[in-house]
Structure formats: structure tokens, C-alpha cells
Write an enzyme that holds these catalytic residues in place. Structure first.
Site, PDB file in Angstrom:
ATOM      1  N   ALA A 124       0.827  -1.213   0.000  1.00 42.66           N
ATOM      2  CA  ALA A 124       0.000   0.000   0.000  1.00 42.66           C
ATOM      3  C   ALA A 124       0.858   1.260   0.000  1.00 42.66           C
ATOM      4  CB  ALA A 124      -0.928  -0.025   1.206  1.00 42.66           C
ATOM      5  N   GLY A 131      -0.293   9.307  -6.699  1.00 40.04           N
ATOM      6  CA  GLY A 131      -0.007   8.092  -7.458  1.00 40.04           C
ATOM      7  C   GLY A 131       1.437   8.118  -7.909  1.00 40.04           C
ATOM      8  N   SER A 132       1.687   8.829  -9.028  1.00 34.93           N
ATOM      9  CA  SER A 132       3.072   8.943  -9.518  1.00 34.93           C
ATOM     10  C   SER A 132       3.943   9.688  -8.512  1.00 34.93           C
ATOM     11  CB  SER A 132       3.084   9.697 -10.859  1.00 34.93           C
ATOM     12  OG  SER A 132       2.463   8.915 -11.850  1.00 34.93           O
ATOM     13  N   TRP A 158      -6.283   1.946  -4.604  1.00 31.67           N
ATOM     14  CA  TRP A 158      -5.781   1.057  -5.661  1.00 31.67           C
ATOM     15  C   TRP A 158      -4.913  -0.068  -5.104  1.00 31.67           C
ATOM     16  CZ3 TRP A 158      -7.972   0.768 -10.156  1.00 31.67           C
ATOM     17  CH2 TRP A 158      -8.667   1.881 -10.627  1.00 31.67           C
ATOM     18  N   THR A 160      -3.949  -3.562  -4.833  1.00 31.28           N
ATOM     19  CA  THR A 160      -4.111  -4.866  -5.480  1.00 31.28           C
ATOM     20  C   THR A 160      -4.164  -5.944  -4.407  1.00 31.28           C
ATOM     21  OG1 THR A 160      -2.929  -4.111  -7.419  1.00 31.28           O
ATOM     22  CG2 THR A 160      -3.033  -6.491  -7.104  1.00 31.28           C
ATOM     23  N   GLU A 369       2.524   0.094 -10.984  1.00 28.74           N
ATOM     24  CA  GLU A 369       3.944   0.017 -10.591  1.00 28.74           C
ATOM     25  C   GLU A 369       4.784   1.048 -11.346  1.00 28.74           C
ATOM     26  OE1 GLU A 369       5.525  -3.674  -9.439  1.00 28.74           O
ATOM     27  OE2 GLU A 369       3.551  -4.563  -9.097  1.00 28.74           O
TER      28      GLU A 369
HETATM   29  N1  CAA Z   1      16.059   2.684  -4.974  1.00 30.95           N
HETATM   30  C1  CAA Z   1      16.466   3.240  -3.797  1.00 30.95           C
HETATM   31  N2  CAA Z   1      16.348   4.567  -3.531  1.00 30.95           N
HETATM   32  C2  CAA Z   1      15.784   5.349  -4.474  1.00 30.95           C
HETATM   33  C3  CAA Z   1      15.327   4.830  -5.702  1.00 30.95           C
HETATM   34  C4  CAA Z   1      15.493   3.432  -5.939  1.00 30.95           C
HETATM   35  N3  CAA Z   1      15.075   2.879  -7.076  1.00 30.95           N
HETATM   36  N4  CAA Z   1      14.814   5.840  -6.431  1.00 30.95           N
HETATM   37  C5  CAA Z   1      14.948   6.965  -5.700  1.00 30.95           C
HETATM   38  N5  CAA Z   1      15.539   6.657  -4.525  1.00 30.95           N
HETATM   39  C6  CAA Z   1      15.909   7.587  -3.450  1.00 30.95           C
HETATM   40  C7  CAA Z   1      16.715   8.755  -4.021  1.00 30.95           C
HETATM   41  O1  CAA Z   1      18.088   8.428  -4.084  1.00 30.95           O
HETATM   42  C8  CAA Z   1      16.433   9.851  -3.017  1.00 30.95           C
HETATM   43  O2  CAA Z   1      17.280   9.647  -1.895  1.00 30.95           O
HETATM   44  P1  CAA Z   1      17.813  10.903  -1.009  1.00 30.95           P
HETATM   45  O3  CAA Z   1      16.617  11.435  -0.288  1.00 30.95           O
HETATM   46  O4  CAA Z   1      18.818  10.288  -0.084  1.00 30.95           O
HETATM   47  O5  CAA Z   1      18.406  11.886  -1.969  1.00 30.95           O
HETATM   48  C9  CAA Z   1      14.997   9.568  -2.580  1.00 30.95           C
HETATM   49  O6  CAA Z   1      14.730   8.194  -2.910  1.00 30.95           O
HETATM   50  C10 CAA Z   1      13.996  10.451  -3.291  1.00 30.95           C
HETATM   51  O7  CAA Z   1      14.199  10.243  -4.687  1.00 30.95           O
HETATM   52  P2  CAA Z   1      13.677  11.262  -5.782  1.00 30.95           P
HETATM   53  O8  CAA Z   1      14.045  12.656  -5.363  1.00 30.95           O
HETATM   54  O9  CAA Z   1      14.119  10.773  -7.124  1.00 30.95           O
HETATM   55  O10 CAA Z   1      12.105  11.118  -5.622  1.00 30.95           O
HETATM   56  P3  CAA Z   1      10.935  11.794  -6.436  1.00 30.95           P
HETATM   57  O11 CAA Z   1       9.956  12.304  -5.454  1.00 30.95           O
HETATM   58  O12 CAA Z   1      11.456  12.705  -7.484  1.00 30.95           O
HETATM   59  O13 CAA Z   1      10.217  10.519  -7.104  1.00 30.95           O
HETATM   60  C11 CAA Z   1       9.808   8.861  -8.746  1.00 30.95           C
HETATM   61  C12 CAA Z   1      10.828   9.645  -7.927  1.00 30.95           C
HETATM   62  C13 CAA Z   1      10.632   7.996  -9.671  1.00 30.95           C
HETATM   63  C14 CAA Z   1       8.887   9.736  -9.553  1.00 30.95           C
HETATM   64  C15 CAA Z   1       8.995   7.988  -7.773  1.00 30.95           C
HETATM   65  O14 CAA Z   1       8.113   8.751  -6.986  1.00 30.95           O
HETATM   66  C16 CAA Z   1       8.166   6.908  -8.486  1.00 30.95           C
HETATM   67  O15 CAA Z   1       8.684   5.850  -8.856  1.00 30.95           O
HETATM   68  N6  CAA Z   1       6.866   7.168  -8.636  1.00 30.95           N
HETATM   69  C17 CAA Z   1       5.955   6.133  -9.150  1.00 30.95           C
HETATM   70  C18 CAA Z   1       5.333   5.410  -8.008  1.00 30.95           C
HETATM   71  C19 CAA Z   1       4.791   4.082  -8.414  1.00 30.95           C
HETATM   72  O16 CAA Z   1       5.412   3.321  -9.144  1.00 30.95           O
HETATM   73  N7  CAA Z   1       3.621   3.778  -7.890  1.00 30.95           N
HETATM   74  C20 CAA Z   1       3.029   2.491  -8.131  1.00 30.95           C
HETATM   75  C21 CAA Z   1       2.216   2.114  -6.947  1.00 30.95           C
HETATM   76  S1  CAA Z   1       2.346   0.462  -6.459  1.00 30.95           S
HETATM   77  C22 CAA Z   1       1.414  -0.439  -7.518  1.00 30.95           C
HETATM   78  O17 CAA Z   1       1.035  -0.068  -8.573  1.00 30.95           O
HETATM   79  C23 CAA Z   1       1.212  -1.805  -7.021  1.00 30.95           C
HETATM   80  C24 CAA Z   1       0.087  -2.565  -7.509  1.00 30.95           C
HETATM   81  O18 CAA Z   1      -1.009  -2.383  -7.079  1.00 30.95           O
HETATM   82  C25 CAA Z   1       0.294  -3.657  -8.462  1.00 30.95           C
END
Ligand code: CAA
Length: 387
Positions: A124, A131-132, A158, A160, A369
Site C-alpha cells: 500500500a 499516485g506517480s 488502488w 491490489t 507500478e
Molecule cells: N532505490 C532506492 N532509492 C531510491 C530509488 C530506488 N530505485 N529511487 C529513488 N531513490 C531515493 C533517491 O536516491 C532519493 O534519496 P535521497 O533522499 O537520499 O536523496 C529519494 O529516494 C527520493 O528520490 P527522488 O528525489 O528521485 O524522488 P521523487 O519524489 O522525485 O520521485 C519517482 C521519484 C521515480 C517519480 C517515484 O516517486 C516513483 O517511482 N513514482 C511512481 C510510483 C509508483 O510506481 N507507484 C506504483 C504504486 S504500487 C502499484 O502499482 C502496485 C500494484 O497495485 C500492483
């Protein structure tokens, strides 16, 4: 990357293929129509080690690797995308997350029932307004004065497997002043007081995969059910999603393969103007383009699984490989299922054949995701080093 699969990887692929063909494919259309959760066939997946493929034997899993998981997911998705969604959340978002970030006690208590298929797990992160932009969450977890528990209030959407999950990996804000560094991960038991399931989402596709809102009202989490330290939650969620995205790529490949193989059969069997439609150049072009995208998506997905396996030893990130695979495989699934409906003409549009279901199911792989837009953002940020 080594493309020669091990005996164990081929064995689990075979088990998954057998269950997919014998048990899941015959009921997939009916569960799509009714939108019911397919408890019986999900139980069969659990009994055969498919709900915790990468979970070590000591926690009740099959003790295999990421490539084995990818191969098995492809087989299940080729029979039914909804089953593979339930399987992927259990395996990757839930079990994989707890295995990587949980304590020994948490693994024994919360991974074993899920990996053995006795119960269902969920993840969750998303909320109605976030979302994003996952770190914009509002749900609050407040620590008690003595630090022995947290009180949680707020909503998630949302989710799953939310309607059926026993345990959920939950992300909540413990310090809103710190933004993404103020998020903490927890494990919650849905049988405790203060947990409520909200409205179920009526969906375009993957209709047998149950999805709902959840709400927590003065819900108490014992401090020992916190995952990692306070403030680690956002990074944990991103790390878990990196793995999860390989599962969605695998799902998209399985779905694409099913649509492609059905199109091959139909283009040979269906006669028009006195010949098989597959001898017309316009159909041949579609078949060739579908094949190229299917193979490329398959290879990119295996590369991502392989990168994840290497990362288990080195601790390196595999975000780029996972996002590349998810982006390409999901967009290919949309392309391939769209072409498959077109090749089948009226029959592609009819519920008498599974093509229209494949087409509806494919769309979600570009959304959950992390949308395709988020995958592009992750790839470009990682490649350029710019934000
Ligand atoms: N692994 C580890 N750490 C990570 C990382 C990763 N892949 N990506 C980012 N981080 C860390 C960064 O290094 C940063 O660390 P510091 O604070 O130490 O600098 C911290 O996380 C924040 O990173 P960002 O500044 O890049 O974060 P952001 O707010 O700009 O967001 C984003 C980045 C890629 C947009 C992210 O928010 C994202 O992936 N959004 C999409 C969310 C998503 O996929 N939701 C799906 C919901 S789940 C689902 O769908 C399940 C289901 O039901 C099937």
C-alpha cells in the site's frame, strides 16, 4: 548475461506452464466475466511454490532466483493476466520487500504464510491524491510516547489484493516536515481493529484481481512491525518497485506471447479471398513487427532479472534495467494485443475468443507500478544524471 537456463529454472517454468494450461486457462474467461477473486486456482499456485518463488526454503518459499520467477510469471500471464497480477504482488512487492528489508522475526511471522499460499499479501503506497508523486502521501503514523507502537490514520487506494489480503506492507508519513525522508514502512495485519476495506474498483481489465481502497482509523502498529528505520520508507518502496517492475514486464511478455501465438494460428487457419490471411503482406508485416517486439521485450525482461540477481551479491541498483524492461514490454503488449485483435477481425472483438481480454488486460501494464511516463523519467534521470 547467461541465457542457458538451469534445471531448476526450467522445472519451475514447467510447473507454471502445466498449471497455466490445465487449471487457469479454462477458467480465465469466466473469472474475467464475474470479476470474482480466483481463490481456488491461487491456492494451487501457492501449493506449487509459485507464490514465493524467490523466498528461501526456511521461510516457506521455493528458494529459486529472479530468472526462475520471470519464467514462471510469463507462463501464468500467458494463461491469465489477473492471476499473474496476484502472483506478482505476493512474490515481489510483498515477499521480496520483506525479505530484503525485514527483520528475522518479521520474515518468519509474515513471509511464511504468504509464500506458502496460506494467505495473500499486498503493498500500500498509492493514495487518492498521490499516485506517480508517491512521496506526497498524507497517511500519518504517530509514535506513542514510549515508542512501543504507532497510531495510523488515513487512506490508501488502488490496493491490489486489498479485498483479500491478510498482511499489507504499508507506507506512512512519520515526519511530514522531511518529505520523502519522513516516510516509514510497516507491516500491518488486516485482522486488527481499525483496519477497514473500502470500495472495490471496477476495472477495464485484470478483473479477477481484486482491488480496493483501505482505511486505517486509530490503527495501532507495534513498533516491532516497523520495517527498517523511521524515514527509510520511501527508499524501501522504490527498491521494492524496481523488483516489482520486472514482474510487470514478465507479465506483459506472457500476455504478448499468448496474443501473438493466437494470431499465428488464426492467420494460418482463416481463409479470405481463397487463401490464408497470413499469406497477405499486410498480415505478414503485422506478424513480423509483433515477433520483433515480443522477442525484444522477452530479452530485456530476462536482462533485468539477471541484473537483479547480480545485484543480490553486489548491492548495486538495477532500476534502469527494470524500468527499460517494464516500459518496453508494456508498450509492446499494447501494440501486440492491438494487432492481434485486428488480425482476428470480428472474432478479435468478440468475447468468444480471449483476444479482447488480452487487449483490455494489456493496458494496466502501462499504468501500475509506475506509468510509462514515470519509467521514462527514471531511465532518463539515471542515464543523464540530471533531474
Ligand atoms: N532505490 C532506492 N532509492 C531510491 C530509488 C530506488 N530505485 N529511487 C529513488 N531513490 C531515493 C533517491 O536516491 C532519493 O534519496 P535521497 O533522499 O537520499 O536523496 C529519494 O529516494 C527520493 O528520490 P527522488 O528525489 O528521485 O524522488 P521523487 O519524489 O522525485 O520521485 C519517482 C521519484 C521515480 C517519480 C517515484 O516517486 C516513483 O517511482 N513514482 C511512481 C510510483 C509508483 O510506481 N507507484 C506504483 C504504486 S504500487 C502499484 O502499482 C502496485 C500494484 O497495485 C500492483
Amino acid at each position: 548475461m547467461n541465457l542457458a537456463f538451469t534445471e531448476e529454472q526450467l522445472m519451475i517454468q514447467d510447473v507454471a506452464r502445466r498449471i497455466a494450461i490445465e487449471r487457469i486457462a479454462p477458467v480465465a474467461a469466466e473469472f474475467d466475466r464475474s470479476g470474482e477473486f480466483p481463490s481456488e486456482t491461487i491456492k494451487v499456485l501457492g501449493e506449487n511454490g509459485l507464490m514465493g518463488i524467490e523466498v528461501p526454503h526456511e521461510y516457506g518459499g521455493a528458494g529459486l532466483d529472479s530468472i526462475a520467477y520471470t519464467l514462471a510469471m510469463i507462463e501464468i500471464a500467458a494463461a491469465d493476466c489477473a492471476h499473474s497480477t496476484i502472483m506478482s504482488v505476493n512474490n515481489t512487492l510483498y515477499c521480496n520487500g520483506l525479505l530484503k528489508y525485514g527483520t528475522e522475526a518479521q520474515k518468519h511471522a509474515y513471509v511464511t504464510p504468504i509464500a506458502t499460499g496460506q494467505a495473500i499479501g499486498a503493498f500500500a503506497l498509492t493514495e487518492p491524491q498521490s499516485g506517480s508523486d508517491a512521496s506526497a502521501m498524507k497517511i500519518r503514523a504517530v509514535a506513542s510516547a514510549d515508542g512501543s507502537y504507532y497510531t495510523v490514520n488515513g487512506k490508501k487506494s488502488w490496493i491490489t489484493s486489498g479485498p483479500v489480503a491478510r498482511y499489507i506492507m504499508l507506507f506512512a508519513m512519520t515526519d511530514p516536515s522531511k518529505g520523502s525522508r519522513g516516510i516509514t514502512a510497516f507491516i500491518i495485519d488486516t485482522e486488527r481493529e481499525g483496519f477497514h476495506r473500502g470500495k472495490s474498483e471496477p476495472k477495464l481489465g485484470i478483473r479477477a484481481s481484486a482491488t480496493c481502497e483501505i482505511e486505517l482509523t486509530d490503527y495501532r502498529i507495534p513498533a516491532e512491525d516497523r520495517i527498517g528505520n523511521e524515514g527509510d520508507g520511501f527508499k524501501i518502496s522504490m527498491g521494492v518497485l524496481d523488483a516489482g517492475r520486472i514482474g510487470i514486464a514478465s507479465q506483459a511478455v506472457g500476455l504478448s506471447r499468448a496474443a501473438y501465438e493466437a494470431s499465428l494460428v488464426y492467420s494460418r487457419d482463416r481463409k479470405s479471398f481463397g487463401q490464408s490471411i497470413g499469406s497477405f503482406q499486410m498480415i505478414q508485416a503485422k506478424i513480423a513487427d509483433m515477433k520483433c517486439r515480443l522477442d525484444a521485450a522477452h530479452l530485456l525482461t530476462l536482462r533485468a532479472a539477471w541484473a537483479k540477481q547480480q545485484a543480490a551479491a553486489t548491492g548495486a541498483r538495477f532500476s534502469t534495467e527494470a524500468s527499460v524492461a517494464k516500459l518496453f514490454a508494456s508498450e509492446s503488449a499494447m501494440y501486440i494485443t492491438h494487432q492481434a485483435v485486428q488480425i482476428h477481425g470480428g472474432m478479435g472483438y468478440s468475447k468468444e475468443m480471449p483476444l479482447e481480454r488480452y487487449f483490455r488486460d494489456a493496458k494496466i501494464t502501462e499504468i501500475y507500478e509506475g506509468t510509462s511516463e514515470i519509467q521514462r523519467l527514471v531511465i532518463a534521470r539515471n542515464e543523464t544524471g540530471l533531474r
